[in-house]
Motif scaffolding. Sequence first.
Motif, short mmCIF file in Angstrom:
data_model
loop_
_atom_site.label_atom_id
_atom_site.label_comp_id
_atom_site.label_asym_id
_atom_site.label_seq_id
_atom_site.Cartn_x
_atom_site.Cartn_y
_atom_site.Cartn_z
N TYR A 21 0.86 -1.20 0.00
CA TYR A 21 0.00 0.00 0.00
C TYR A 21 0.89 1.24 0.00
N GLN A 28 -8.33 6.17 6.35
CA GLN A 28 -7.03 6.07 7.03
C GLN A 28 -6.41 7.46 7.20
N GLY A 48 -14.08 -2.66 3.23
CA GLY A 48 -13.57 -2.35 1.89
C GLY A 48 -12.99 -0.96 1.79
N GLY A 50 -10.79 0.21 3.95
CA GLY A 50 -9.49 0.24 4.62
C GLY A 50 -9.62 0.66 6.07
N THR A 52 -9.95 -1.06 8.77
CA THR A 52 -9.23 -1.85 9.77
C THR A 52 -7.86 -1.24 10.03
N ASP A 309 -13.04 -10.99 3.66
CA ASP A 309 -12.18 -10.21 2.78
C ASP A 309 -11.69 -11.11 1.66
P1 AMP Z 1 -11.08 -3.13 5.26
O1 AMP Z 1 -12.04 -2.04 4.86
O2 AMP Z 1 -10.31 -2.78 6.46
O3 AMP Z 1 -11.80 -4.45 5.36
O4 AMP Z 1 -9.98 -3.27 4.10
C1 AMP Z 1 -10.34 -3.65 2.82
C2 AMP Z 1 -9.17 -4.14 1.99
O5 AMP Z 1 -8.35 -3.06 1.56
C3 AMP Z 1 -8.23 -5.09 2.72
O6 AMP Z 1 -7.95 -6.14 1.83
C4 AMP Z 1 -7.00 -4.28 2.99
O7 AMP Z 1 -5.87 -5.11 3.05
C5 AMP Z 1 -6.98 -3.34 1.81
N1 AMP Z 1 -6.33 -2.04 2.13
C6 AMP Z 1 -6.32 -1.40 3.31
N2 AMP Z 1 -5.66 -0.23 3.22
C7 AMP Z 1 -5.26 -0.10 1.93
C8 AMP Z 1 -4.55 0.91 1.22
N3 AMP Z 1 -4.15 2.04 1.80
N4 AMP Z 1 -4.31 0.71 -0.09
C9 AMP Z 1 -4.75 -0.43 -0.70
N5 AMP Z 1 -5.42 -1.42 -0.08
C10 AMP Z 1 -5.70 -1.26 1.22
#
Ligand code: AMP
Length: 443
Positions: A21, A28, A48, A50, A52, A309
């Motif tokens: 990333y 974030q 989706g 990011g 988490t 995921d």
């Molecule tokens: P989440 O919304 O936390 O379930 O994250 C969704 C997906 O996005 C997960 O597969 C993460 O690994 C990925 N992800 C999280 N942060 C980033 C980022 N900054 N750039 C690209 N992918 C990301």
Amino acid sequence: MSFSDLGLLPELLRAVADKGYDTPSPIQAQAIPAVLSGRDVLAGAQTGTGKTAGFILPILQRLVADTAHGTSRAPRALVLTPTRELAAQVAESARSYGKYLQLHTYQVFGGVSINPQISNLRSGCDVLVATPGRLLDLAQQRCVDLSKIQVLVLDEADRMLDMGFINDIRKIIRLLPQKRQNLLFSATYSDDIRGLAERLLHDPLSIQVAPRNAAIELVEQCAYRVQKEQKRHLLVHLIQEGQWHQVLIFTRTKHGANRLTQQLEGAGIKAAAIHGNKSQAARVKALDMFKRGQVTALVATEVAARGLDIKELPQVVNYELPNVPEDYVHRIGRTGRAGAAGEAVSLVSGDEAGLLRDIERVLKRSIPVLQTPPFKIVESAPLPAGQGNRSGERPGADRPQGQGRPPHNGNSHGNRGSDRRDTRRGPAQGARGQGQQQRGRFN
Ligand code: AMP
């Protein structure tokens, strides 16, 4: 903006870089500095986005900076999630983002034996990820000390409330120190969520990331009108004709998920079900086989699929529309992730027309209703007397028209979109009663 602009430790930046990333997602970019500064956060963000990493990265950093805890191995951060799958995923994220730090993450959830969890908790952890029911069990058995929690995260809080966890959450909160940081993540804002946020959060920073519309734009959505009892035939047709290799299918009930899985298997499509009645081991196995491509169709209930995921899932099917329109957004959010295009197909029976309209209202756009392609009706194998309808299908046994079934092949469609043709899938083959339409059942 890059991750290094957010004030994160080099160890965390390295772990983020390992994941590939380079740019923080909007949630974030906003959440990380706020959490690092110690503020409470109320975030409207779905899976989706990011989210988490948006809370885990700064939490890990705060825990590293906190040297006052001495030798205590009681958890200092607690993440509550609605489902086991989400708990496992959040814990996995914490471990991978924290791999260059001396921090330990552990997860506990129901559906598996409690004893190993008790012994693991004894050896201590810094971050505890838990589903509320099991955590409360453990707390009531005095197997977990929650008195050192400094940060509480309610992840997918709306879902936890939907699942009736509010009382468990209240009881857990009573076991936490008064002074702590609170982060609440919710995809939707109901009155219940607002009430919970008001009681829980102090001067929170409110973050609202675009309700997945950006991501949803990447998802090609369409619907087919089809009679309820013929959905499975249309689904088999779509999978086979479209040569789908990985499709996540949503049913409303566990029983429905099992039945459809059997029916797909009967039609020669490798399928597995994932729902709350399945053991944790069975769920993990099904998900694993699906991810590896050993299973084509994963049939899931809403709750079980929560937080899964699965990267760049090409196809999602709403075998039944969800009652809550927001769930549609969650469901189709499984596809088209991380910039990859996906396709979400809804099979809509006459009694679901109102649900489709509700979804369109929430989406603020209409879902194209494509002309239902002609599809084969494959007759079920006869059941032994006294047994429920749990048999598979007899492949290739075409149903003679007009015997015991409505005399049409599901090729019904309403006014909207009736002039649209599904040019993406090519001509359907082996159809009976092609072109038959049944008017008046849908509106
Ligand atoms: P989440 O919304 O936390 O379930 O994250 C969704 C997906 O996005 C997960 O597969 C993460 O690994 C990925 N992800 C999280 N942060 C980033 C980022 N900054 N750039 C690209 N992918 C990301």
